[in-house]
Design an enzyme around this catalytic site. Structure first.
Site, PDB file in Angstrom:
ATOM      1  N   ASP A  98       0.822  -1.215   0.000  1.00 53.69           N
ATOM      2  CA  ASP A  98       0.000   0.000   0.000  1.00 53.69           C
ATOM      3  C   ASP A  98       0.851   1.257   0.000  1.00 53.69           C
ATOM      4  OD1 ASP A  98       0.715  -0.651   2.748  1.00 53.69           O
ATOM      5  OD2 ASP A  98      -0.690   0.916   3.387  1.00 53.69           O
TER       6      ASP A  98
ATOM      7  N   GLU B 264       0.034  -1.242   5.691  1.00 55.52           N
ATOM      8  CA  GLU B 264       1.078  -0.843   6.636  1.00 55.52           C
ATOM      9  C   GLU B 264       0.997   0.637   6.953  1.00 55.52           C
ATOM     10  OE1 GLU B 264       5.149   0.614   7.832  1.00 55.52           O
ATOM     11  OE2 GLU B 264       3.864   1.190   6.152  1.00 55.52           O
TER      12      GLU B 264
END
Length: 415
Positions: free
Chosen positions: A85, A180
């Protein structure tokens, strides 16, 4: 060993950053955005094409894969991990990566927004990259080097090891995580399925750096309750929670104990969100320090300031809730010194100057370390994170691939 190797890290990176994988802190799903799986599915396909047969994507957005051992020795199982991400801080949609070959040290003006200029004055590390090939975005988005550089490096490592069976290594696990950037990167990891003894996240910056120490972190939620009354007849009745909250925040130090006034090993108390009305206000804080015990000190100070403020507004009330977030990985890594020692030795074998840094934040590795997987953080070259000025050196990424190969060999040699 690497003289004739055709690195794949650059072409992979340039592909990966064009896939929008931004996570969403307001989402309640896991992963927080389905589009993160768009990249994860590609990674599975590419891993299988390389020859990593068990690569798969689970329902929560995690990619698991195994590079089998090719040695007769009993070697600890090592995991290399990166996150797919990108940060919600800046758009990650329609990223247009640009390669600036043989960078000459001049300002880099990004073509889609000429006001976005990457300079060595603002980014001193860039001075050390003269002669390198630098990748940036085009000015309207972040680049996504955080952490698609790490993803591409691990993918190139897999390619190298599969195509160079003469390099002896133990079993290696690959893990790509979602979310994350919003603090949920390890929430749904199946540690039993992962089956690793030690790990390394690939999410660091400067060439040759290893980070084995990070902030310990708590979150604090404060609810302030006023007394509501019609404003036309509110005399001696109304207690405005917004004013209580404002007075409380104003009581905090102006020249210390905040992100904007600290660096290095100094911790802070940081209000990050406030919402409410005259009747009730909620204030959210993050509390950070490298020494875990200091979190209690900061929280006690914050609670004392709150109580002193509330007393100034008769009838007002407040509650104070602390939630543990993550802890300094060094407390675990100090009990497993070989993990960082082997990484240091691998960096030096790659012909790089070694630097041990600290993280004024957290990583997946800090949480993994307390889940039974001691896990420091290694460099990728990613710089100017979460911004339109984000950049990465191709040569830094290649050196990271070399470092991981040496690291895999070291674990085998010393077992």
């Amino acid at each position: 060993m690497f003289q004739n190797y055709q690195y794949t890290v650059t072409e992979r990176f340039l592909r990966y950053v064009q896939i929008d994988t931004q996570s969403d802190p307001h989402s309640k799903t896991q992963p927080s955005t389905e589009k993160q799986k768009d990249l994860s599915r590609i990674l599975v396909t590419e891993l299988k094409a390389i020859g990593v047969e068990d690569a798969h994507l689970d329902e929560f957005g995690y990619v698991y894969a195994t590079i089998p051992s090719n040695t007769d020795k009993k070697v600890p199982v090592i995991c290399f991990c990166s996150h797919v991400d990108t940060a919600p801080d800046c758009s990650g949609k329609d990223v247009k990566p640009i390669v600036h070959k043989n960078y000459d040290g001049s300002d880099i003006i990004l073509p889609d927004d000429n006001t976005q200029v990457i300079t060595t004055k603002e980014h001193p590390y860039l001075k050390t990259k003269i002669g390198d090939d630098i990748i940036t975005a085009s000015g309207n988005t972040l680049l996504g080097a955080d952490d698609k550089a790490g993803v591409a490096i691990i993918m190139d490592l897999a390619n190298f090891l599969i195509t160079h069976p003469e390099i002896k290594h133990g079993e290696i696990k690959i893990l790509f995580t979602p979310d994350e950037e919003i603090g949920r990167g390890v929430d749904k990891v199946d540690m039993k399925k992962l089956g690793a003894d030690f790990g390394y996240t690939l999410d660091g910056g400067e060439l040759g750096s290893l980070e084995d120490e990070n902030f310990s972190a708590d979150g604090v939620t404060i609810n302030i309750y006023g007394i509501i009354a019609h404003p036309g007849t509110a005399k001696d009745k109304l207690v405005n929670a917004l004013k209580v909250a404002s007075s409380f925040l104003d009581s905090l130090p102006k020249d210390a104990l905040s992100p904007e006034t600290t660096d290095g090993r100094l911790g802070f108390v940081h209000p990050i969100h406030i919402e409410g009305i005259a009747e009730k206000v909620t204030v959210s804080f993050i509390i950070r320090d490298f020494v875990t015990a200091k979190l209690k000190e900061y929280e006690s100070f914050l609670q004392q300031q709150l109580e002193a403020t509330v007393k100034k507004f008769p009838g007002a009330k407040a509650d104070f809730v602390v939630k543990e977030q993550y802890r300094n990985m060094k407390e675990v890594l100090d009990q497993n010194p070989q993990v960082t020692q082997f990484a240091e030795d691998a960096i030096k074998r790659a012909g790089i100057d070694f630097a041990k840094l600290i993280i004024r934040g957290g990583t997946d590795g800090s949480r993994f370390s307390y889940m039974g997987l001691p896990c420091p953080n290694l460099f990728t070259g990613e710089m100017a994170l979460h911004s339109k000025h984000e950049y990465v050196s191709i040569q830094d990424m290649q050196k990271s691939v070399e470092t991981l190969v040496h690291l895999a060999r070291l674990w085998e040699e010393r077992s």
